[in-house]
Enzyme design. Structure first.
Site, PDB file in Angstrom:
ATOM      1  N   CYS A  59     -34.476 -54.968   1.555  1.00 47.34           N
ATOM      2  CA  CYS A  59     -35.743 -54.427   2.059  1.00 47.34           C
ATOM      3  C   CYS A  59     -36.800 -54.265   0.975  1.00 47.34           C
ATOM      4  CB  CYS A  59     -35.499 -53.084   2.744  1.00 47.34           C
ATOM      5  SG  CYS A  59     -34.401 -53.200   4.180  1.00 47.34           S
ATOM      6  N   HIS A 118     -42.071 -48.624   3.154  1.00 48.00           N
ATOM      7  CA  HIS A 118     -41.180 -49.493   3.923  1.00 48.00           C
ATOM      8  C   HIS A 118     -40.906 -48.861   5.286  1.00 48.00           C
ATOM      9  CE1 HIS A 118     -37.833 -51.793   5.276  1.00 48.00           C
ATOM     10  NE2 HIS A 118     -36.903 -50.900   4.922  1.00 48.00           N
ATOM     11  N   ASN A 148     -37.206 -52.070  11.690  1.00 51.39           N
ATOM     12  CA  ASN A 148     -37.041 -52.384  10.269  1.00 51.39           C
ATOM     13  C   ASN A 148     -36.932 -53.889  10.105  1.00 51.39           C
ATOM     14  OD1 ASN A 148     -36.185 -52.776   7.634  1.00 51.39           O
ATOM     15  ND2 ASN A 148     -34.616 -51.174   7.689  1.00 51.39           N
TER      16      ASN A 148
END
Length: 328
Positions: free
Chosen positions: A113, A255, A285
């Site tokens: 990520c 994020h 996500n």
């Protein structure tokens, strides 16, 4: 001194949308359970004939158009992904072919990520060595093919998407300008968030079934704790290194992993909620694509305005994390 200028922004999400209500028919969960724990209402999922490079190609085209550039002007392609089309060739090389160009340096960066900030920092390194470079930084993730759709603790979290920017050198008066960036990692914590299957330590023989290790496996509570602590800490370190405080930040763009994480980081940094950009409800996500996807939307929507100081931060498997300051 090199000034790092973002010339264009791009993003892409697949047409197919998977809502929480849809997930209720697939796994033992509910819209209420997902929404209250994650903030996610829906996520996008690739079509059967789409791969990471297809989405990367679309977001790259948008970024190039936004920059007023032709693909033939590019000198480098840096692709952040943990879900490439294949181990070989790299996703960056496949994107290059789809753009109809050749000769550029192409490399994939794998930081889960944190992939976008790691890829962006890689591009800054290239520009330090080659100030005339014009670099496509693109991230793309097809996580829907790496989640266990029987595991309700993980499959509800993720979506597929891509994001891209064009980075070149420029003058101090130009913007958006990447001011500084810090990256970090702690491999001792790696087993708290994994996708083992397919790696050289977790191989398969022809005809063997794929096991659970092929999919995302995560210790959610531990990830939450380390994510909040690591992102807030590195943001403070980066601001301090630049003689700034959180009161100087106009927009915090973290994020998009989980709304509770986003909210906790904002609170820990004492940045007001109205300054924190969030689009997790629409996409879930999207791993390495999360930050550039959100950045493109925040710019287009006017959430980020000329003159804003924007703080980007991310956290991912590895564990990896980072923060970047961008002056608009």
């Amino acid at each position: 001194m090199i000034n790092f200028i973002i010339r264009g922004f791009g993003r892409y999400a697949p047409e197919k949308v998977l809502t929480n209500t849809d997930l209720e028919k697939i796994v033992d969960t509910s819209d209420e359970w997902i929404t209250t724990r994650t903030g996610i209402k829906e996520r996008h999922v690739v079509a059967d004939d789409q791969a990471a490079s297809d989405m990367a190609f679309e977001s790259a085209k948008m970024a190039l158009a936004d920059a007023g550039m032709d693909a033939s002007e590019l000198t480098h392609i840096v692709c952040g992904t943990f879900t490439p089309d294949s181990m070989i060739p790299s996703c960056a090389c496949i994107v290059q072919e789809k753009l109809g160009i050749s000769g550029q340096a192409c490399v994939d960066v794998q930081a889960a990520c944190s992939g976008f900030l790691y890829a962006l920092q890689t591009a800054r390194g290239y520009l330090m060595l080659e100030p005339d470079a014009k670099i496509l930084v693109v991230t793309s993730e097809v996580i829907s093919r790496r989640v266990n759709w029987e595991d309700r603790t993980t499959c509800v979290l993720f979506g597929d998407a891509s994001g891209a920017v064009i980075l070149t050198s420029g003058t101090e008066e130009e913007s958006p300008r990447v001011l500084d960036s810090m990256l970090a990692a702690d491999g001792k914590l790696g087993n708290l968030l994994t996708v083992h299957g397919g790696g050289s330590a977790y191989t398969y023989k022809l005809g063997e079934p794929v096991g659970e290790e092929f999919f995302v496996q995560m210790a959610g509570r531990d990830v939450f704790k380390h994510a909040v602590r690591s992102m807030s800490s590195i943001c403070n370190d980066l601001l301090e290194r630049n003689g700034l405080t959180t009161t100087d930040v106009d927009v915090l763009l973290p994020h998009q992993a989980n709304y509770r994480i986003i909210d906790a980081v904002g609170r820990k940094l004492e940045i007001p909620e109205e300054k924190v950009f969030c689009n997790i409800h629409k996409y879930g996500n999207t791993s390495a694509a999360s930050v550039p996807l959100a950045l493109s939307e925040a710019v287009e929507s006017g959430f980020i305005k000329d003159g804003d100081l924007v703080l980007l931060t991310t956290f991912g498997g590895g564990f990896t994390w980072g923060a970047t300051l961008v002056q608009f």
